[in-house]
Design a protein around this motif. Sequence first.
Motif, short mmCIF file in Angstrom:
data_model
loop_
_atom_site.label_atom_id
_atom_site.label_comp_id
_atom_site.label_asym_id
_atom_site.label_seq_id
_atom_site.Cartn_x
_atom_site.Cartn_y
_atom_site.Cartn_z
N VAL A 1 -2.01 -20.39 -6.33
CA VAL A 1 -3.40 -20.54 -6.44
C VAL A 1 -4.16 -20.40 -4.96
O VAL A 1 -3.72 -21.25 -4.23
CB VAL A 1 -3.74 -21.93 -6.94
CG1 VAL A 1 -5.30 -22.02 -7.27
CG2 VAL A 1 -2.87 -21.92 -8.31
N LEU A 2 -4.96 -19.63 -4.84
CA LEU A 2 -6.31 -19.58 -3.77
C LEU A 2 -7.40 -20.39 -4.20
O LEU A 2 -7.97 -19.93 -5.20
CB LEU A 2 -6.38 -18.04 -3.35
CG LEU A 2 -7.48 -17.94 -2.42
CD1 LEU A 2 -6.77 -18.35 -1.03
CD2 LEU A 2 -7.67 -16.46 -2.27
N GLU B 1 3.75 -20.89 -19.20
CA GLU B 1 2.91 -19.98 -18.84
C GLU B 1 2.44 -19.86 -17.48
O GLU B 1 2.46 -20.83 -16.73
CB GLU B 1 1.72 -19.74 -19.81
CG GLU B 1 2.01 -19.56 -21.31
CD GLU B 1 2.66 -18.37 -21.52
OE1 GLU B 1 2.40 -17.31 -21.07
OE2 GLU B 1 3.46 -18.37 -22.33
N PRO B 2 2.25 -18.59 -16.88
CA PRO B 2 1.83 -18.70 -15.34
C PRO B 2 0.58 -19.43 -15.19
O PRO B 2 0.68 -20.27 -13.95
CB PRO B 2 1.55 -16.89 -15.21
CG PRO B 2 2.28 -16.36 -16.23
CD PRO B 2 2.59 -17.29 -17.28
N ILE B 3 -0.28 -19.53 -15.97
CA ILE B 3 -1.47 -20.32 -15.41
C ILE B 3 -1.15 -21.89 -15.49
O ILE B 3 -1.57 -22.66 -14.71
CB ILE B 3 -2.58 -20.11 -16.50
CG1 ILE B 3 -3.97 -20.46 -15.79
CG2 ILE B 3 -2.44 -20.51 -18.02
CD1 ILE B 3 -5.02 -20.15 -16.31
N ASP B 4 -0.38 -22.27 -16.33
CA ASP B 4 0.19 -23.58 -16.35
C ASP B 4 0.98 -24.00 -15.10
O ASP B 4 0.81 -25.02 -14.79
CB ASP B 4 0.76 -23.83 -17.77
CG ASP B 4 0.19 -23.81 -19.11
OD1 ASP B 4 -1.15 -24.17 -18.92
OD2 ASP B 4 0.75 -23.21 -19.83
N THR B 5 1.68 -23.26 -14.60
CA THR B 5 2.73 -23.29 -13.54
C THR B 5 1.61 -23.23 -12.42
O THR B 5 1.90 -24.31 -11.26
CB THR B 5 3.86 -22.15 -13.41
OG1 THR B 5 4.42 -22.24 -14.49
CG2 THR B 5 4.47 -22.27 -11.86
N LEU C 1 -5.66 -13.48 -10.47
CA LEU C 1 -6.16 -12.55 -9.42
C LEU C 1 -5.31 -11.45 -9.26
O LEU C 1 -5.82 -10.11 -8.91
CB LEU C 1 -6.23 -13.33 -7.85
CG LEU C 1 -6.64 -13.01 -6.83
CD1 LEU C 1 -7.87 -12.70 -6.87
CD2 LEU C 1 -6.48 -14.03 -5.82
N HIS C 2 -4.13 -11.40 -9.20
CA HIS C 2 -3.04 -10.36 -9.08
C HIS C 2 -1.67 -10.77 -9.15
O HIS C 2 -1.36 -11.99 -9.31
CB HIS C 2 -3.15 -9.81 -7.52
CG HIS C 2 -2.78 -8.63 -7.35
ND1 HIS C 2 -2.87 -7.34 -8.01
CD2 HIS C 2 -1.34 -8.38 -6.57
CE1 HIS C 2 -1.97 -6.41 -7.51
NE2 HIS C 2 -1.27 -6.82 -6.45
N THR C 3 -0.84 -9.81 -9.81
CA THR C 3 0.63 -10.07 -10.01
C THR C 3 1.26 -8.81 -9.03
O THR C 3 0.95 -7.86 -9.31
CB THR C 3 0.91 -9.87 -11.40
OG1 THR C 3 0.32 -10.97 -12.22
CG2 THR C 3 2.28 -10.25 -11.70
N HIS D 1 2.49 -14.45 -9.73
CA HIS D 1 1.18 -14.72 -10.43
C HIS D 1 0.15 -15.30 -9.39
O HIS D 1 0.38 -16.45 -9.19
CB HIS D 1 1.10 -15.28 -11.85
CG HIS D 1 2.17 -14.22 -12.76
ND1 HIS D 1 1.74 -13.20 -13.34
CD2 HIS D 1 3.47 -14.56 -13.04
CE1 HIS D 1 2.77 -12.70 -14.13
NE2 HIS D 1 3.80 -13.58 -14.09
N LEU D 2 -0.91 -14.57 -8.99
CA LEU D 2 -1.85 -15.33 -8.24
C LEU D 2 -3.07 -15.63 -9.29
O LEU D 2 -3.52 -14.83 -9.89
CB LEU D 2 -2.22 -14.39 -7.08
CG LEU D 2 -1.08 -13.74 -5.90
CD1 LEU D 2 -1.88 -12.70 -5.24
CD2 LEU D 2 -0.64 -15.07 -5.29
N PHE D 3 -3.59 -16.83 -8.64
CA PHE D 3 -4.99 -17.08 -9.44
C PHE D 3 -5.89 -17.52 -8.45
O PHE D 3 -5.42 -17.73 -7.16
CB PHE D 3 -4.42 -18.35 -10.14
CG PHE D 3 -3.75 -18.15 -11.49
CD1 PHE D 3 -4.25 -17.46 -12.73
CD2 PHE D 3 -2.18 -17.82 -11.40
CE1 PHE D 3 -3.47 -17.36 -13.69
CE2 PHE D 3 -1.43 -17.52 -12.56
CZ PHE D 3 -1.96 -17.11 -13.72
#
Length: 191
Positions: A51-52, A86-90, A109-111, A124-126
């Motif tokens: 996460v950024l 899920e990626p967002i939960d991680t 943001l990007h994978t 997975h970037l958020f």
Amino acid sequence: MMTQRETKWETVDRLLVHEGRVVLFDHTAALPDGSKLHYEVDESVAFAAAVLVVSGDQVLVTRQYRYPIDRWIFDLPAGGAEDGEEPIDTARRELEEETGIVPASLVPLHTFFLNPGRARWPVHLFFSSEVEAMGAAAGDDPAEQVSAVWLRVDELDSLIAKGEILDPTLIIARTMAASQGLMSPLKPLDL
């Protein structure tokens, strides 16, 4: 431009050769010409997430010691998936564990693949610009000595330009956030 026929390899067999912090499999692969070879693949996690977090002209980074390169570096709050996540939960869990910050929202943001020549898992970037709560970091892994650090965006950009940011995830996240208009563009730096 000349193109060649793109053919894939076929996995014939997979054998677990190491299981620890890193999980390695020895794949036997059949090549398009019929020959076979062994190829080690890192299958440590299903995926990683980072996460950024940006607040005004500040960017949240973590400061961690990285044993393989024997250095303290700046990177992003990040980690591997746990079963069923899920990626967002991680991303949310890792951000809270490593920094104590709970984001109000996370935007994909990007994978990308960190090492597509040897590792199977994507990163997975958020992005988050809204913080819901700030508390104490809850990490309990003794191998992770993490501290949260707020840098000014221009400080981060300067560190990137000088080659002092070694973590590709942080560099890619900064670049993608700028390319999507979520942060100011990267400016050339006179060194």
